[in-house]
Design an enzyme around this catalytic site. Structure first.
Site, PDB file in Angstrom:
ATOM      1  N   ARG A  65       0.867  -1.191   0.000  1.00 18.65           N
ATOM      2  CA  ARG A  65       0.000   0.000   0.000  1.00 18.65           C
ATOM      3  C   ARG A  65       0.896   1.230   0.000  1.00 18.65           C
ATOM      4  NH1 ARG A  65      -2.153   3.265   4.015  1.00 18.65           N
ATOM      5  NH2 ARG A  65      -4.254   4.063   3.688  1.00 18.65           N
TER       6      ARG A  65
ATOM      7  N   SER B  80     -12.813  -2.771   1.010  1.00 21.20           N
ATOM      8  CA  SER B  80     -13.067  -2.125   2.304  1.00 21.20           C
ATOM      9  C   SER B  80     -14.528  -1.717   2.396  1.00 21.20           C
ATOM     10  CB  SER B  80     -12.228  -0.854   2.454  1.00 21.20           C
ATOM     11  OG  SER B  80     -10.868  -1.144   2.376  1.00 21.20           O
TER      12      SER B  80
ATOM     13  N   LYS C 274      -3.671   6.210   8.797  1.00 16.74           N
ATOM     14  CA  LYS C 274      -4.479   6.592   7.631  1.00 16.74           C
ATOM     15  C   LYS C 274      -5.061   7.967   7.914  1.00 16.74           C
ATOM     16  CE  LYS C 274      -8.622   4.936   5.152  1.00 16.74           C
ATOM     17  NZ  LYS C 274      -8.335   5.058   3.738  1.00 16.74           N
TER      18      LYS C 274
HETATM   19  N1  TZP Z   1      -7.791   1.401   6.677  1.00 16.66           N
HETATM   20  C1  TZP Z   1      -8.519   1.587   7.772  1.00 16.66           C
HETATM   21  S1  TZP Z   1      -7.545   1.870   9.131  1.00 16.66           S
HETATM   22  C2  TZP Z   1      -6.117   1.723   8.220  1.00 16.66           C
HETATM   23  C3  TZP Z   1      -6.448   1.466   6.896  1.00 16.66           C
HETATM   24  C4  TZP Z   1      -5.510   1.288   5.802  1.00 16.66           C
HETATM   25  C5  TZP Z   1      -4.764   1.872   8.792  1.00 16.66           C
HETATM   26  C6  TZP Z   1      -4.387   0.765   9.723  1.00 16.66           C
HETATM   27  O1  TZP Z   1      -3.116   0.981  10.269  1.00 16.66           O
HETATM   28  P1  TZP Z   1      -2.774   0.602  11.777  1.00 16.66           P
HETATM   29  O2  TZP Z   1      -1.394   1.190  11.995  1.00 16.66           O
HETATM   30  O3  TZP Z   1      -2.733  -0.887  11.860  1.00 16.66           O
HETATM   31  O4  TZP Z   1      -3.805   1.242  12.657  1.00 16.66           O
END
Ligand code: TZP
Ligand code: MG
Length: 222
Positions: A46, A118, A147
């Site tokens: 990603r 998602s 994010k």
């Molecule tokens: N989509 C929803 S939360 C997220 C994504 C890509 C980020 C998740 O990262 P982390 O560090 O595991 O909270």
């Protein structure tokens, strides 16, 4: 439903590392190697955010990471970039609600690639199933720092709600998940734990992956 055996997908979702070059302080290939040694079952490339790689640089990194995954039997998913996924013959593609339409992606990718979508509402979940998703990404479950445009955290109840609505396809939970809270997410009905920072920011990505893996040894996973 997607084209793959749900039991296979469920197995692969368990410890699902997501990362791009901006998520790590050591080089991403180094972190990925440690995470693979620690037992991750799936990897998603990603490449997002300020300073993210594009074009040939992005493709070269993707090829390198794909090779590492292939050498160890960990399927390699590309986030959002369908062209790249097809170009390098990745094992799958993950799209969000603002990305290319999942049904279109399924058509382009054919039956044999893993398709993840998602979802944030039950409606979106039904539509994703209809479009041919192999798994749903559900979150953010907890607060996340990884994010920028993340929605408000839902708690593990979002997973429970998906299951209560009769949606039975594999689900990967995401957002603020770590070895300390992962168990309750599995017990809410998630098949897998998707993490960025729990592994990429850990003092030892290896150890972090081992701890996440161990949650599945004694949890009441389905
Ligand atoms: N989509 C929803 S939360 C997220 C994504 C890509 C980020 C998740 O990262 P982390 O560090 O595991 O909270
Ligand atoms: Mg996206």
């Amino acid at each position: 439903m997607g084209g793959l055996d749900p039991a296979f997908v469920r197995e692969k979702l368990k410890v699902y590392l997501i990362a791009g070059s901006k998520d790590t302080s050591s080089p991403l290939p180094v972190v990925l190697n440690e995470a693979i040694a620690g037992g991750i079952t799936l990897f998603q490339f990603r490449e997002k955010g300020p300073g993210a790689m594009e074009g040939q640089m992005k493709e070269a990194l993707a090829m390198q990471l794909l090779k590492q995954c292939r050498n160890s039997g960990v399927p390699f998913i590309v986030n959002d970039d369908v062209d790249l996924a097809l170009q390098i013959d990745a094992d799958g593609i993950h799209v969000g609600q603002d990305d290319e339409d999942a049904a279109e992606v399924r058509k382009k990718a054919g039956k044999n690639k893993i398709l993840g979508v998602s979802v944030h509402t039950v409606e979106e979940a039904y539509t994703a199933v209809e479009a041919g998703a192999d798994y749903l990404g559900a979150g953010p479950i907890y607060k996340t720092g990884s994010k920028d445009d993340a929605k408000k955290e839902s708690g593990p109840e979002w997973i429970t709600e998906i299951r209560r609505n009769g949606i039975d396809i594999p689900v990967a939970a995401i957002g603020g998940i770590n070895a300390g809270n992962g168990k309750e997410v599995i017990e809410a009905g998630a098949d897998g734990l998707s993490v960025i920072s729990a592994i990429t920011m850990a003092p030892s990505p290896y150890q972090a992956a081992v701890e996440l893996t161990s949650l599945f040894k004694d949890s009441k996973s389905r």
